[in-house]
Design a protein around this motif. Structure first.
Motif, short mmCIF file in Angstrom:
data_model
loop_
_atom_site.label_atom_id
_atom_site.label_comp_id
_atom_site.label_asym_id
_atom_site.label_seq_id
_atom_site.Cartn_x
_atom_site.Cartn_y
_atom_site.Cartn_z
N ASP A 68 0.85 -1.19 0.00
CA ASP A 68 0.00 0.00 0.00
C ASP A 68 0.89 1.25 0.00
OD1 ASP A 68 -1.55 2.28 1.13
OD2 ASP A 68 -3.16 0.78 1.27
N THR A 70 0.16 4.43 -0.06
CA THR A 70 -0.23 5.51 0.84
C THR A 70 0.36 5.30 2.22
OG1 THR A 70 -2.30 5.87 -0.36
CG2 THR A 70 -2.19 6.71 1.89
N HIS A 74 3.18 7.31 4.48
CA HIS A 74 3.06 7.70 5.89
C HIS A 74 4.30 7.26 6.67
CE1 HIS A 74 -0.86 9.03 5.04
NE2 HIS A 74 -1.56 7.94 5.35
#
Length: 629
Positions: A68, A70, A74
């Motif tokens: 992932d 995203t 982060h």
């Protein structure tokens, strides 16, 4: 005798396991850069330099061949937040277990994590890809393969687990990592716990850069509780790798704030003296996530934090800060543990799967060894652990073999050889806690100890007194003739028993309350073999709130008989003393109190004699003295 104090390169890791209060294990879904930075600021203000962080596996790898992006972004910001503060973190890859629940990626579909080739490949792919993204970042301190994999993946044959671990470490290296790597399994293998889960501490140490104990054990004796983590670090350190205390801590639901501070203080300093050179508490913050698993069903997990939900520091965080100041003051990187003359012998039954033996034999050994470790500390005897499996170390003056049911035949002869060379070998008897082949598995007991045993086949010789009194009939160092030591009797119907003997070539130095031989010594070559016919350490190990156990006086006397060099001694058994030596020759005496009240003591420093100033130690406190020539 050398005691392990290996270190990782760079500054010692002093920090916490980290989940943001926004989300806990689900923090990456609701990642808040501002809150994360606030949380890191509190840690940094208290002198912490490291976190351990986690790729929550179901989120980071939602499909078997996809990460992932995203969430990866982060995590990249999370690294930047550390770098901005001069901090670092240790990423953890396979996070399928966390705080009382296991979490699978949707695509696992029950596949075996160790033996299914495709499943192992997918784990290795994930580790390699995540490593490639972040290795070399100034905020990456090292890597951990898993979080407590024995709980998530379960037990498995050692060969499978070690092969899986080797492939995972190779994947991290294939991703370009130069940073240290370890497994994150908790160091719960048979070599430490006596219980075989397939994660051999010895085998995994051979393929990793450090060993990382996770310690949350609960006890029925405060002093054992305070020393338990140090003893675990000692056992884990017998394979020569740096020992990083990867997880320890306590929930505020289980302990008051002031007692949590005492616990942190004791664990930090005792594990330092037990060979640990890195520390990561569990965990950074409390959570307000009562409706979110795992906290919904394990609500005590909400309150392990060193800060409250609003970021307010708890007293335990202040203990971390003070400990960090001590590490800086002594310059930990330049320090070693003082050499020791006292060896605690770890029987090979603890770490070797001998055929037709009972599991309780291993766990009994763990209990007796740990109690002996605690007793030795009360006598100011810093001990080094030596494993029978690897060959008993030749360079001690005193060898302690506490409440021993069994060593190997060669092990017994080796101890006798060491006595002939000038050492004192102390053995206390234990029949074992179960009825399977109950009794002494000694290769040549009568000859070695100078006795004739009077055992009756198939029967134990029960200890019928509630208090065992040993009265000395001859001087043994400070234990002068007429001295009586009293011990609380305990154990199972099997282990609460003594060894009936008649002396042949041995001298009786103490008798029990019935006039029977209890402590005997036999001159052998230039040294001594000492036998105690009662399982003193086993009895104490299974007795609540027993420490300091009076066996410390026997250990003190044995040290005198052996000519053990103790650089610092304290007359009060509630205070232990050990020494760290810096490369420039400076010595530091570390005094740790197990008393619940302030103490005033006058330590004796060898060779300079008594320090003519009282030292004041707060309740459960620690004092570090610089010893000047």
């Amino acid at each position: 005798m050398h005691r392990n104090f290996a270190k990782l390169p760079g500054a010692a890791w002093l920090g916490v396991n980290f989940w943001s209060r926004v989300g806990g294990p689900l923090m990456w879904r609701s990642y808040d850069p501002r809150v994360v930075r606030e949380e890191l600021d509190v840690l940094r203000e208290h002198g912490l330099n490291t976190t351990r962080s986690f790729y929550y596996w179901p989120d980071f790898m939602p499909e078997p061949d996809r990460i992932d992006e995203t969430l990866a972004g982060h995590y990249g910001d999370f690294l930047e937040a550390h770098a901005e503060r001069g901090m670092a973190t240790i990423p953890t890859f396979i996070v399928g277990h966390m705080s009382g629940e296991n979490w699978d990626p949707a695509w696992r579909d029950g596949r075996d994590l160790y033996a299914d080739v495709w499943m192992v490949d997918r784990q290795a792919w994930f580790a390699e890809e995540m490593t490639r993204r972040y290795t070399g970042h100034p905020a990456v301190a090292g890597w951990l393969i898993t979080n407590e994999m024995p709980i998530y993946g379960g037990k498995a044959p050692t060969e499978q687990v070690t092969a899986w671990a080797r492939l995972m470490v190779q994947a991290v290296r294939a991703g370009g990592a130069k940073e240290p790597v370890s497994i994150g399994d908790g160091a719960w293998g048979v070599e430490v716990t006596g219980e075989d889960n397939g994660f051999s501490v010895r085998d995994l140490a051979a393929v990793t850069d450090f060993v990382g104990p996770h310690v949350y054990r609960m006890e029925n004796d405060l002093v054992r509780q305070h020393y338990n983590t140090a003893f675990i670090c000692e056992l884990a350190g017998t394979y020569g790798r740096p020992v990083v205390l990867e997880e320890f801590g306590c929930s505020s639901d289980f302990v008051s704030d002031d007692n949590a501070a005492h616990y942190y203080r004791q664990v930090l300093h005792n594990s330092l003296l037990g060979g640990a050179t890195g520390w990561l508490g569990w965990n950074n913050t409390d959570f307000d996530l009562v409706d979110q698993p795992p906290y919904s069903h394990h609500p005590f997990e909400l309150h392990f934090g060193l800060t409250t939900v609003d970021g307010t520091p708890k007293p335990a965080l202040e203990e971390m800060r003070r400990f960090g100041e001590t590490l800086a003051r002594i310059d930990l990187a330049a320090c070693e543990r003082a050499e020791t003359d006292t060896a605690l012998v770890v029987p090979s039954i603890l770490d070797t799967g001998f055929s037709f033996t009972h599991a309780a034999d291993r766990t009994d050994v763990f209990g007796a060894l740990r109690q002996a470790y605690v007793t030795a500390r009360a006598a100011d005897l810093p001990v080094g652990l030596t494993r029978e499996t690897g060959g008993i170390a030749p360079d001690a003056r005193l060898y302690l073999v506490p409440s021993a049911k069994q060593l190997t035949g060669p092990g017994w002869y080796r101890l006798e050889e060491l006595a002939a060379g000038g050492a004192v070998v102390y053995v206390s008897y234990c029949a074992g806690s179960h009825g399977w082949q109950r009794g002494p598995w000694y290769s040549h007991m009568n000859a070695m100890f100078g006795v004739e045993h009077r055992l009756t086949y198939g029967l134990a010789d029960p200890i019928e007194d509630d208090v065992v009194e040993l009265t000395f009939t001859a001087d043994l160092g400070p234990l002068t003739e007429g001295t009586t030591l009293a011990f609380r009797a305990a154990g199972t119907e099997h282990s609460r028993s003594y060894l009936p003997v008649r002396p042949t070539t041995a001298e009786v130095v103490a008798v029990d309350g019935h006039g029977r031989p209890a402590v005997l010594r036999r001159r052998h070559g230039d040294g001594w073999v000492v036998l105690c016919t009662y399982p003193l350490e086993h009895m104490a190990a299974v007795t609540p709130r027993v420490n300091p156990d009076p066996a410390y006086r026997l250990y003190d006397a044995l040290a005198g008989l052996a000519g053990v060099r103790r650089p610092v001694t304290v007359p009060d058994p509630r205070v232990s003393a050990d020494v760290l030596v810096r490369a420039d020759g400076t010595r530091f005496a570390v005094l740790v109190s197990q008393a619940d009240a302030e103490l005033k003591i006058t330590p004796e420093i060898t060779p300079s004699g008594p320090v003519h100033e009282e030292v004041v130690i707060e309740p459960y406190g620690v004092v570090v003295l610089e010893l000047r020539p």
